[in-house]
Write a protein that holds these residues in place. Structure first.
Motif, PDB file in Angstrom:
ATOM      1  N   THR A  38     -43.889  -6.042  38.765  1.00  0.00           N
ATOM      2  CA  THR A  38     -42.796  -6.994  38.632  1.00  0.00           C
ATOM      3  C   THR A  38     -42.185  -7.229  40.007  1.00  0.00           C
ATOM      4  OG1 THR A  38     -41.150  -5.257  38.258  1.00  0.00           O
ATOM      5  CG2 THR A  38     -42.215  -6.175  36.307  1.00  0.00           C
ATOM      6  N   ARG A  41     -39.468  -4.280  40.586  1.00  0.00           N
ATOM      7  CA  ARG A  41     -39.880  -2.883  40.692  1.00  0.00           C
ATOM      8  C   ARG A  41     -41.193  -2.686  41.419  1.00  0.00           C
ATOM      9  NH1 ARG A  41     -36.929   0.308  36.993  1.00  0.00           N
ATOM     10  NH2 ARG A  41     -38.591   1.864  37.029  1.00  0.00           N
ATOM     11  N   SER A  82     -42.177  -5.338  21.465  1.00  0.00           N
ATOM     12  CA  SER A  82     -42.023  -5.853  22.824  1.00  0.00           C
ATOM     13  C   SER A  82     -40.600  -6.376  23.050  1.00  0.00           C
ATOM     14  CB  SER A  82     -43.042  -6.961  23.096  1.00  0.00           C
ATOM     15  OG  SER A  82     -42.895  -8.005  22.165  1.00  0.00           O
ATOM     16  N   GLU A  83     -40.172  -6.344  24.310  1.00  0.00           N
ATOM     17  CA  GLU A  83     -38.862  -6.834  24.706  1.00  0.00           C
ATOM     18  C   GLU A  83     -39.018  -7.731  25.938  1.00  0.00           C
ATOM     19  OE1 GLU A  83     -36.167  -3.590  25.318  1.00  0.00           O
ATOM     20  OE2 GLU A  83     -36.419  -2.815  23.271  1.00  0.00           O
ATOM     21  N   PRO A  84     -38.071  -8.626  26.155  1.00  0.00           N
ATOM     22  CA  PRO A  84     -38.182  -9.528  27.330  1.00  0.00           C
ATOM     23  C   PRO A  84     -38.358  -8.785  28.652  1.00  0.00           C
ATOM     24  CG  PRO A  84     -36.526 -10.361  25.820  1.00  0.00           C
ATOM     25  CD  PRO A  84     -36.951  -9.022  25.269  1.00  0.00           C
ATOM     26  N   ARG A  85     -37.762  -7.620  28.785  1.00  0.00           N
ATOM     27  CA  ARG A  85     -37.882  -6.876  30.040  1.00  0.00           C
ATOM     28  C   ARG A  85     -39.280  -6.299  30.264  1.00  0.00           C
ATOM     29  NH1 ARG A  85     -35.692  -1.045  28.914  1.00  0.00           N
ATOM     30  NH2 ARG A  85     -35.582  -1.010  26.649  1.00  0.00           N
ATOM     31  N   ASP A  86     -40.137  -6.418  29.273  1.00  0.00           N
ATOM     32  CA  ASP A  86     -41.528  -5.987  29.440  1.00  0.00           C
ATOM     33  C   ASP A  86     -42.368  -7.065  30.123  1.00  0.00           C
ATOM     34  OD1 ASP A  86     -41.396  -4.606  26.090  1.00  0.00           O
ATOM     35  OD2 ASP A  86     -40.805  -3.697  28.003  1.00  0.00           O
ATOM     36  N   SER A  87     -41.810  -8.227  30.328  1.00  0.00           N
ATOM     37  CA  SER A  87     -42.539  -9.312  30.988  1.00  0.00           C
ATOM     38  C   SER A  87     -42.936  -8.875  32.389  1.00  0.00           C
ATOM     39  CB  SER A  87     -41.672 -10.565  31.045  1.00  0.00           C
ATOM     40  OG  SER A  87     -41.340 -11.011  29.748  1.00  0.00           O
TER      41      SER A  87
END
Lengths: 116, 113
Positions: A38, A41, A82-87
Motif C-alpha cells: 500500500t 505502509r 473484507s474491509e475497505p482498509r484491505d484495499s
C-alpha cells in the motif's frame, strides 16, 4: 518458465464479502511468500511457507486473514470479511532453497484488490 | 532487530545523469543484500545481489557494493535512462530466519528526457 501466477489480477468487492486470492509458485520452488503493498505502509510480508508449512505468520493483520498451502503448486490467501482498509496490491513470491545458493524471490504480477 | 533504511523519494533526474540511491541496514548475523526493482503495474524483480562484505553486485549498468564497515549497499548507475523510471527496493536476507526478506520502504525514481 511461466513464472509465478496469481489470480485474479483485479478484484473489486463490497465490504463484508469473502475474498480469495490464488497463487501458483514456480515449479520446483519450495518457499512461498505473501506480501501486501500500500502507499501508506509500503511492502509488508504477511506470511511465508517452506515446504508447504507456514513458518512465520506474524505479519497477518488479524484473524480475518488466513492462508493455506495444500500442496507445492498452490496457495490461497483469504480475507473474510473484507474491509475497505484491505484495499491493496497483494503479491505472491516463490523461491528455491538450493544448498549453497542465494534465495532469489520471484514475484508474481500481483492482485489489485479494491474493497468498497 | 533487522531493518533496512532507504533514502526517501521521489528522486527526479534528467536522462544520462548519475544515480545514487542510499541504503543502510541493521542486522544480526551475516545478511545477503539485494536490490529489487518494480516497474509501474508490475511485481518486483531482482536487480542485483551480494552475499558478503566487499562483494559488488551489478546488472543492467547498476552497481552496489556490500560495505560491512558502514552497513551500506548504495545503488549507483552512471547514466540513467527514461526506462529506468521505477521504484527501487533494498532488502536483506538472513538465512537462519528461513529465507525471509526484509525490505526497505522503496525509492521512486523518475527520469525525464
Amino acid at each position: 518458465d511461466a513464472g509465478v501466477i496469481q489470480s485474479p489480477r483485479h478484484e473489486v468487492t463490497e465490504m463484508g464479502q469473502e475474498v480469495t486470492l490464488r497463487c501458483k509458485p514456480i515449479s520446483g520452488h519450495n518457499s512461498l511468500f505473501w506480501y501486501r503493498q500500500t502507499m501508506m505502509r509500503g511492502l509488508e510480508l504477511l506470511i511465508y511457507f517452506n515446504n508447504n508449512v507456514p513458518i512465520d505468520d506474524s505479519g497477518m493483520p488479524e484473524d480475518r486473514f488466513s492462508a493455506k498451502m495444500p500442496n507445492a503448486s498452490f496457495s490461497t490467501l483469504k480475507i473474510q470479511p473484507s474491509e475497505p482498509r484491505d484495499s491493496a496490491v497483494y503479491f505472491c513470491a516463490s523461491s528455491s532453497r538450493l544448498a549453497g545458493d542465494i534465495e532469489t524471490q520471484y514475484f508474481g504480477p500481483g492482485t489489485r484488490l479494491l474493497v468498497l | 532487530g533487522n531493518s533496512v533504511t532507504q533514502m526517501e523519494g521521489p528522486v527526479t533526474l534528467s536522462e544520462e545523469a548519475f544515480l545514487t540511491i542510499n541504503c543502510t541496514y541493521t542486522a544480526t548475523g551475516y545478511p545477503s543484500l539485494f536490490w529489487y526493482v518494480q516497474y509501474p503495474g508490475e511485481g518486483l524483480q531482482l536487480l542485483l545481489k551480494a552475499t558478503k562484505a566487499d562483494d559488488k553486485g551489478s546488472n543492467k549498468g547498476f552497481e552496489a557494493t556490500y560495505r560491512k564497515e558502514t552497513t551500506s549497499f548504495h545503488l549507483e548507475k552512471g547514466s540513467v535512462q527514461v526506462s529506468d523510471s521505477a521504484v527501487y527496493f533494498c532488502a536483506l536476507l538472513i538465512y537462519n530466519q528461513g529465507g525471509k526478506l526484509i525490505f526497505g520502504q522503496g525509492t521512486e525514481l523518475s527520469v525525464k528526457p
